[in-house]
Scaffold this motif. Structure first.
Motif, PDB file in Angstrom:
ATOM      1  N   THR A 165       8.756   3.087  -3.374  1.00 43.72           N
ATOM      2  CA  THR A 165       9.325   4.129  -4.132  1.00 43.72           C
ATOM      3  C   THR A 165      10.913   4.317  -3.079  1.00 43.72           C
ATOM      4  O   THR A 165      11.888   4.199  -4.195  1.00 43.72           O
ATOM      5  CB  THR A 165       8.761   5.348  -3.975  1.00 43.72           C
TER       6      THR A 165
ATOM      7  N   PRO B 151       0.912  -1.219   0.022  1.00 47.88           N
ATOM      8  CA  PRO B 151      -0.053   0.005  -0.092  1.00 47.88           C
ATOM      9  C   PRO B 151       0.975   1.214  -0.010  1.00 47.88           C
ATOM     10  O   PRO B 151       2.240   1.081   0.218  1.00 47.88           O
ATOM     11  CB  PRO B 151      -0.683  -0.064   1.199  1.00 47.88           C
ATOM     12  N   ASN B 152       0.305   2.373  -0.014  1.00 49.02           N
ATOM     13  CA  ASN B 152       0.750   3.585  -0.097  1.00 49.02           C
ATOM     14  C   ASN B 152       1.915   3.773   1.234  1.00 49.02           C
ATOM     15  O   ASN B 152       1.387   3.285   2.276  1.00 49.02           O
ATOM     16  CB  ASN B 152       0.087   4.835   0.070  1.00 49.02           C
TER      17      ASN B 152
HETATM   18  N1  ADP Z   1      12.060  12.328   1.775  1.00 45.56           N
HETATM   19  C1  ADP Z   1      11.288  11.570   2.556  1.00 45.56           C
HETATM   20  N2  ADP Z   1      11.222  12.055   3.837  1.00 45.56           N
HETATM   21  C2  ADP Z   1      10.523  11.728   4.851  1.00 45.56           C
HETATM   22  N3  ADP Z   1       9.891  10.789   4.622  1.00 45.56           N
HETATM   23  C3  ADP Z   1       9.686   9.790   3.686  1.00 45.56           C
HETATM   24  C4  ADP Z   1      10.704  10.479   2.546  1.00 45.56           C
HETATM   25  N4  ADP Z   1      10.430   9.464   1.739  1.00 45.56           N
HETATM   26  C5  ADP Z   1       9.570   8.724   2.035  1.00 45.56           C
HETATM   27  N5  ADP Z   1       9.280   8.791   3.163  1.00 45.56           N
HETATM   28  C6  ADP Z   1       8.243   7.975   4.062  1.00 45.56           C
HETATM   29  O1  ADP Z   1       8.689   6.510   3.903  1.00 45.56           O
HETATM   30  C7  ADP Z   1       7.780   5.762   3.687  1.00 45.56           C
HETATM   31  C8  ADP Z   1       7.808   5.094   2.717  1.00 45.56           C
HETATM   32  O2  ADP Z   1       7.557   5.861   1.411  1.00 45.56           O
HETATM   33  P1  ADP Z   1       7.608   5.533   0.130  1.00 45.56           P
HETATM   34  O3  ADP Z   1       8.759   4.572  -0.250  1.00 45.56           O
HETATM   35  O4  ADP Z   1       7.327   6.578  -0.677  1.00 45.56           O
HETATM   36  O5  ADP Z   1       6.478   4.451   0.091  1.00 45.56           O
HETATM   37  P2  ADP Z   1       5.432   3.894  -1.236  1.00 45.56           P
HETATM   38  O6  ADP Z   1       6.016   4.138  -2.360  1.00 45.56           O
HETATM   39  O7  ADP Z   1       5.348   2.461  -1.102  1.00 45.56           O
HETATM   40  O8  ADP Z   1       4.211   4.650  -0.969  1.00 45.56           O
HETATM   41  C9  ADP Z   1       6.552   6.771   4.113  1.00 45.56           C
HETATM   42  O9  ADP Z   1       6.259   6.550   5.359  1.00 45.56           O
HETATM   43  C10 ADP Z   1       6.930   7.830   3.581  1.00 45.56           C
HETATM   44  O10 ADP Z   1       6.229   8.773   4.180  1.00 45.56           O
END
Ligand code: ADP
Ligand code: MG
Length: 361
Positions: free
Chosen positions: A48, A42-43
């Motif tokens: 990513t 999920p999100n």
């Molecule tokens: N640059 C960042 N700064 C702070 N928190 C981040 C950053 N990038 C990702 N996160 C946090 O890390 C977690 C994983 O994010 P992400 O990898 O984007 O998940 P997905 O792609 O599965 O939705 C989330 O809680 C997100 O808010």
């Protein structure tokens, strides 16, 4: 040795005004050459972030990763030429035409004028963008943007392709088109790591699926293995009166192959079954005979929510909606059953589950 290997990747963030976020919390992966691996979650699951680490855009706090035996963190310069990335948000120049965008990528990678143009033309045709090639990208539909972005990732004929949610937000027809393109790439021997929130997409494209939550893999296997681990079809019933829940639970328990679940309002009961149509008929006949009134009754396939509920004790959409309108998941929070594998999962819902069984309430 697998073509893409990641071992115990950890990446934390400390956003201002909140606690530490473990975006990756010990992520381990092994992707064989010329196969498609899905990261399903999920999100906020860390998809990513995983792609960013493996494509050298983010340095992890700890852990190791190799692509084709090359150390991603130490030898990024050797990794970058063999990988392509197509992101969740298409990275294209709005003011350039489709053709110009692809030509520009070729030039950035020093392909030379002639080869850049030839490759751009080839990809425009492959991606069915011939009509749109001379229009600025800002007039493109969402599906066309995704295609031009993916085409951009292919200019250098990468051996490894990272696709971060390639179809999120696309209409069903564009999604099907994207699936066809990805399938044909794989036929040519490209190793693909694909992230998605859709079980159906992972099912359709991937040889192997890693379900991720809270920055780590919570289950892995082929789509058939994962579905078998949570049961195949579901029979779902909506009661007119919650007072029939116990009787209905017993009937479902007899015909299902898992313990039935009951929604918080105690009017929706679900059970996984082996043969949906037969089970549904038998269940309806028995409930009819005992005078249980139903609003609705039907069969459905397992959803990502079912997988998550069974594996983690919480629904995938607890805090986030799949289309990203929800607020961010707090990945630091401990949840019941986290970290257990599908194979050792017992069928009893955990005490913290969104659905509970009547014996407990
Ligand atoms: N640059 C960042 N700064 C702070 N928190 C981040 C950053 N990038 C990702 N996160 C946090 O890390 C977690 C994983 O994010 P992400 O990898 O984007 O998940 P997905 O792609 O599965 O939705 C989330 O809680 C997100 O808010
Ligand atoms: Mg993402």
């Amino acid at each position: 040795m697998a073509f893409i290997e990641a071992h115990n990747l950890v990446k934390t963030y400390t956003p201002r005004g909140s606690g530490i976020v473990r975006a990756l919390d010990g992520l381990t992966l092994a992707v064989p050459r010329a196969s498609v691996q899905a990261l399903l979650g999920p999100n906020g699951a860390g998809k990513t972030t995983a792609v960013k680490v493996l494509t050298t855009l983010v340095v992890p706090d700890s852990g190791t990763a190799t692509i084709g035996g090359v150390d991603v963190m130490r030898d990024g310069d050797l990794v970058r030429p063999i990988i392509g990335v197509s992101g969740q948000y298409a990275a294209v120049d709005e003011n350039l035409t489709g053709f110009e965008n692809l030509d520009m990528v070729g030039r950035l990678y020093h392909l030379g004028r002639q080869e850049s143009r030839a490759r751009a033309k080839e990809l425009i045709d492959l991606f069915d963008l011939t009509e749109a090639q001379n229009r600025p990208v800002k007039g493109f539909s969402g599906g066309m943007r995704r295609r031009i972005d993916l085409a951009g990732a292919l200019v250098t004929r990468p051996r490894v392709l990272f696709l971060d949610e390639p179809t999120t937000g696309l209409d069903p027809r564009s999604r099907l088109g994207m699936w066809d393109i990805i399938t044909s790439l794989v036929g040519e021997g490209t190793t693909v790591l694909l992230t998605t929130q859709y079980l159906e997409e992972a099912d359709r494209l991937a040889d192997s699926i890693s379900v991720i939550d809270g920055g780590k893999v919570i289950a892995e296997g082929t789509s058939d293995e994962l579905k078998a681990s949570i049961g195949g079809q579901r029979v779902e019933l909506n009661l007119v009166s919650a007072s029939d829940r116990q009787k209905t639970f017993e009937v479902l328990a007899r015909h299902g192959n898992s313990r039935p679940t009951i929604s918080p309002d105690e009017r929706t009961l679900t059970v996984s079954v082996v043969d949906g149509p037969t089970a549904l008929q038998l269940i309806l006949a028995e409930l009819g005979a005992s005078g249980v009134a139903l609003f609705d009754a039907g069969m459905r396939r397992p959803t990502l929510d079912d997988v998550f509920l069974r594996l983690t004790g919480h629904a995938a959409s607890d805090e986030d909606s799949p289309n990203g309108t929800g607020k961010k998941r707090d990945t630091g929070k401990k949840r019941p059953n986290r970290g257990r594998r599908a194979r050792d999962e017992d069928p009893t819902p955990s005490p913290g589950a969104a659905h509970t069984d009547p014996d407990r309430t």
